[in-house]
Design an enzyme around this catalytic site. Sequence first.
Site, PDB file in Angstrom:
ATOM      1  N   HIS A 148      56.331  69.114  74.220  1.00 43.74           N
ATOM      2  CA  HIS A 148      56.127  68.459  75.514  1.00 43.74           C
ATOM      3  C   HIS A 148      56.495  69.417  76.651  1.00 43.74           C
ATOM      4  CE1 HIS A 148      55.415  64.858  73.363  1.00 43.74           C
ATOM      5  NE2 HIS A 148      56.540  64.180  73.602  1.00 43.74           N
TER       6      HIS A 148
ATOM      7  N   VAL B  34      58.219  62.670  62.176  1.00 48.13           N
ATOM      8  CA  VAL B  34      59.610  62.992  62.534  1.00 48.13           C
ATOM      9  C   VAL B  34      60.467  63.056  61.277  1.00 48.13           C
ATOM     10  CG1 VAL B  34      61.674  62.206  63.770  1.00 48.13           C
ATOM     11  CG2 VAL B  34      59.425  62.033  64.859  1.00 48.13           C
TER      12      VAL B  34
ATOM     13  N   ARG C 264      68.185  51.813  72.745  1.00 47.26           N
ATOM     14  CA  ARG C 264      68.576  52.805  73.748  1.00 47.26           C
ATOM     15  C   ARG C 264      69.206  52.194  74.996  1.00 47.26           C
ATOM     16  NH1 ARG C 264      62.968  56.142  73.219  1.00 47.26           N
ATOM     17  NH2 ARG C 264      63.440  57.240  71.275  1.00 47.26           N
TER      18      ARG C 264
ATOM     19  N   CYS D  60      62.049  61.629  73.326  1.00 43.48           N
ATOM     20  CA  CYS D  60      61.890  63.090  73.305  1.00 43.48           C
ATOM     21  C   CYS D  60      61.771  63.673  74.719  1.00 43.48           C
ATOM     22  CB  CYS D  60      60.681  63.489  72.472  1.00 43.48           C
ATOM     23  SG  CYS D  60      59.257  62.448  72.681  1.00 43.48           S
TER      24      CYS D  60
HETATM   25  C1  2RA Z   1      55.494  60.103  72.709  1.00 44.55           C
HETATM   26  N1  2RA Z   1      57.840  60.124  73.417  1.00 44.55           N
HETATM   27  O1  2RA Z   1      55.462  61.318  72.947  1.00 44.55           O
HETATM   28  C2  2RA Z   1      56.814  59.334  72.750  1.00 44.55           C
HETATM   29  C3  2RA Z   1      57.238  58.899  71.389  1.00 44.55           C
HETATM   30  N2  2RA Z   1      57.499  59.963  70.532  1.00 44.55           N
HETATM   31  O2  2RA Z   1      54.496  59.450  72.410  1.00 44.55           O
END
Ligand code: 2RA
Length: 329
Positions: A234, A12, A97, A126
């Site tokens: 994702h 990141v 958070r 994310c």
């Molecule tokens: C993952 N959202 O995708 C979590 C952390 N980046 O593993």
Amino acid sequence: MKVAVVGATGMVGQVMLKVLEERNLPITELIPVASERSVGNKVKFKDKEFTIVSMDDAIAVKPEIAIFSAGGNTSLEFAPKFAEVGTVVIDNSSAWRMDPTKKLVVPEINANVLTKEDKIIANPNCSTIQLVMVLHPLNIKYDIKRVIVSTYQSVTGTGKAAVDQLNSEIKGENSEKVYPYQIFKNALPHCDAFSDDDYTKEEIKLMKEPKKIMGDDTFNLTATAVRVPVQGGHSESVNIEFENEFDLDEVRQILSETPGVVLQDNVKNNEYPMPLYSEGKDEVFVGRIRRDLSQPKTLNLWIVADNLRKGAATNAVQIAEYLVGNNLV
Ligand code: 2RA
């Protein structure tokens, strides 16, 4: 303006530097921070070389902003130390958070909650960011009752070692195992650690963070998070039940007019979002929009985004841009 990037050598952090180069924050000095073993190494930023420094040396410089991507424990220990010298911290970990004293921000949705008093600001998870970018405008219009989300998450979300495991398995080579099982030709319903209630921490983030960001805890949300052998971003299959009836064309119109969201929804032309084509982009892509035929007032749709960009680095930089643009730093 002095900006520290804490975790500058991580996946990141590297994307953070790239996004900072692409955008227009008035950075006069970049302060890359990483673990002791990296101190003294160089990173390139805007055609200049900057030396990686220790956390204490970075704090001593008193940067206006410090963007953290260094894990929760590091953030819990050092974010307050930056804040004590007047730095505004934007943290990518889960550490802050759900802290009721900290803001959790997706700029397109709730940047207006930020004030000069906010010295530690949490960047959402994310998979949360791409979800709320779509839920928020639809919630305003139709009032969400319940959400069911299943994710298909890139190995980049776990980090470089996971990418290395996948690439080694593709080549049939032995590698260090980050995951409990082979990820190539597989799907693991196991993102982050399991909690006592048999949900993973990733699923719990997805169930809790949207309500805080959207300022609405009147709807229910359940999630299943799955790791898949993908690298570009994702993907999420989302089922949304509303309190009120909706019109599909109006849903598409609302989403196409939402800043930061791109509608890709023409199945007759095989047009729908895919992680391979979201990689390196900052938008959240939505498609496969269709009525759930099993019950009224319910919608199915598909959301894809680059988890390292809008899911992490770009969202954090957008928070920094909002702070600067509104004289909050
Ligand atoms: C993952 N959202 O995708 C979590 C952390 N980046 O593993």
